[in-house]
Design a protein around this motif. Structure first.
Motif, mmCIF file in Angstrom:
data_model
loop_
_atom_site.group_PDB
_atom_site.id
_atom_site.type_symbol
_atom_site.label_atom_id
_atom_site.label_comp_id
_atom_site.label_asym_id
_atom_site.label_seq_id
_atom_site.Cartn_x
_atom_site.Cartn_y
_atom_site.Cartn_z
ATOM 1 N N GLY A 1 0.821 -1.351 -0.033
ATOM 2 C CA GLY A 1 -0.358 0.033 -0.078
ATOM 3 C C GLY A 1 0.960 1.389 -0.208
ATOM 4 O O GLY A 1 0.515 2.263 -0.509
ATOM 5 N N HIS A 2 1.902 1.331 0.850
ATOM 6 C CA HIS A 2 2.959 2.341 0.785
ATOM 7 C C HIS A 2 3.635 2.455 -0.808
ATOM 8 O O HIS A 2 3.707 3.731 -1.141
ATOM 9 C CB HIS A 2 3.856 1.899 1.946
ATOM 10 C CG HIS A 2 4.878 2.915 1.860
ATOM 11 N ND1 HIS A 2 4.884 4.206 3.025
ATOM 12 C CD2 HIS A 2 6.303 3.142 1.177
ATOM 13 C CE1 HIS A 2 5.998 4.708 2.997
ATOM 14 N NE2 HIS A 2 6.801 4.134 2.049
ATOM 15 N N GLU A 3 3.939 1.429 -1.204
ATOM 16 C CA GLU A 3 4.442 1.601 -2.697
ATOM 17 C C GLU A 3 3.650 1.825 -3.579
ATOM 18 O O GLU A 3 4.057 2.947 -4.147
ATOM 19 C CB GLU A 3 5.046 0.185 -3.081
ATOM 20 C CG GLU A 3 6.345 -0.328 -2.367
ATOM 21 C CD GLU A 3 7.386 0.869 -2.240
ATOM 22 O OE1 GLU A 3 7.963 1.232 -3.288
ATOM 23 O OE2 GLU A 3 7.566 1.424 -0.986
ATOM 24 N N ILE A 4 2.598 1.579 -3.576
ATOM 25 C CA ILE A 4 1.299 2.162 -4.442
ATOM 26 C C ILE A 4 1.174 3.657 -4.227
ATOM 27 O O ILE A 4 1.006 4.386 -5.230
ATOM 28 C CB ILE A 4 0.083 1.241 -3.992
ATOM 29 C CG1 ILE A 4 0.198 -0.265 -4.782
ATOM 30 C CG2 ILE A 4 -1.056 1.912 -4.906
ATOM 31 C CD1 ILE A 4 -0.929 -1.106 -4.590
ATOM 32 N N SER A 5 1.374 4.028 -2.987
ATOM 33 C CA SER A 5 0.756 5.419 -2.769
ATOM 34 C C SER A 5 2.016 6.166 -3.298
ATOM 35 O O SER A 5 1.863 7.488 -3.864
ATOM 36 C CB SER A 5 0.814 5.628 -1.343
ATOM 37 O OG SER A 5 -0.175 4.592 -0.676
ATOM 38 N N HIS A 6 3.378 5.599 -3.446
ATOM 39 C CA HIS A 6 4.357 6.868 -3.936
ATOM 40 C C HIS A 6 3.854 6.723 -5.519
ATOM 41 O O HIS A 6 4.136 7.784 -5.866
ATOM 42 C CB HIS A 6 5.756 5.822 -3.808
ATOM 43 C CG HIS A 6 6.466 5.930 -2.575
ATOM 44 N ND1 HIS A 6 6.805 7.235 -2.172
ATOM 45 C CD2 HIS A 6 6.882 5.167 -1.793
ATOM 46 C CE1 HIS A 6 7.414 6.770 -0.839
ATOM 47 N NE2 HIS A 6 7.611 5.780 -0.606
ATOM 48 N N ALA A 7 3.515 5.807 -6.010
ATOM 49 C CA ALA A 7 3.042 5.970 -7.604
ATOM 50 C C ALA A 7 1.803 6.708 -7.806
ATOM 51 O O ALA A 7 1.872 7.509 -8.501
ATOM 52 C CB ALA A 7 2.781 4.707 -8.220
#
Ligand SMILES: [Zn+2]
Length: 263
Positions: free
Chosen positions: A136-142
């Motif tokens: 979820g954190h990684e997706i949020s960077h995108a």
């Protein structure tokens, strides 16, 4: 032949990609050399180039049970991401599991191109809730267009040009300067402002997907405990905002409502 790109070419390249000051999902103004559309386009090739190297070594999606587990978790997160940011419905989302037992890492390129390393799952004994928090954190960077910011850094600092030059004439190499920048981008640290944004958006997506918000705190605690044992690429690209644990704890009461509603 083209050992070094002529400066004029690089300048023209940058000018064609320059976009006006953008405002991201978190409402922060970003100064970026690369438009989000260019970042998404370049990331498609960067994703293929990056994964091909692992595929050739037989390190891609080796364990069917783990692949299934990761896919089920990310599918729920993607659904929430699309609700939060409808433009991402047009992204070609993808996730791969990279078999590297010593590497604690995960990333998401522009346009939803994700990977998680077996080292993160196994060395941290990550629960589904914790995997959901990290992805979820990684997706949020995108979602918050942080990839374009890091690509801009890669280009402004010549790192992308060096990688591009080193692969000229190499059939398996990078095909464009932009995709080289996208490859370099996932190895660069995010800013602390970006980290706070990704923490806030990530915990919300995960809660709405039915994953326990408390796992955001335990995830970073496990990361901290694992530091010193090596292989912590994740911590080097995700510097901690000073008050990370406190900020996450402050979000939990509101997030529990989303989490309970989703259960
Ligand atoms: Zn981060």
């Amino acid at each position: 032949m083209m050992k070094n790109l002529p400066k004029i070419f690089i300048s023209l390249f940058l000018i064609t990609l320059i976009s006006a000051c953008a405002t991201n999902l978190a409402g922060r103004r970003q100064v970026i050399l690369v438009s989000e559309d260019s970042a998404i386009d370049a990331s498609k090739q960067a994703y293929i180039t990056t994964l091909d190297a692992y595929d050739k070594k037989g390190q891609l999606d080796k364990d069917p049970a783990m692949v299934k587990r990761v896919n089920q978790i990310t599918a729920k997160l993607i659904k929430q991401a699309m609700i939060l940011r409808p433009a991402s419905q047009n992204w070609e989302w993808s996730v791969k599991v990279i078999d590297e037992p010593e590497t604690i890492n995960a990333w998401c390129m522009a346009g939803g191109k994700m990977a998680i390393y077996t080292g993160l799952i196994n060395k941290l004994s990550a629960t589904d809730d914790e995997i959901a928090q990290v992805m979820g954190h990684e997706i949020s960077h995108a979602l918050a267009n942080h990839t374009a910011e890091r690509m801009s850094v890669a280009m402004a600092s010549d790192m992308a040009v060096k990688l591009y030059n080193s692969t000229i004439g190499d059939a398996t190499g990078t095909t464009s300067l932009a995709s080289a920048a996208a490859q370099v981008a996932i190895t660069l640290p995010n800013s602390r402002a970006s980290e706070s944004e990704a923490d806030e958006i990530g915990i919300e997506i995960a809660a709405k997907a039915g994953y326990n918000p408390n796992a955001a705190v335990t995830l970073w605690q496990k990361m901290a405990q694992a530091s010193g044992s090596g292989g912590l690429e994740f911590l080097s690209t995700h510097p901690a905002p000073g008050n990370r644990e406190k900020a996450l704890n402050n979000l939990i009461p509101k997030m529990m409502k989303f989490y309970q509603a989703a259960r």
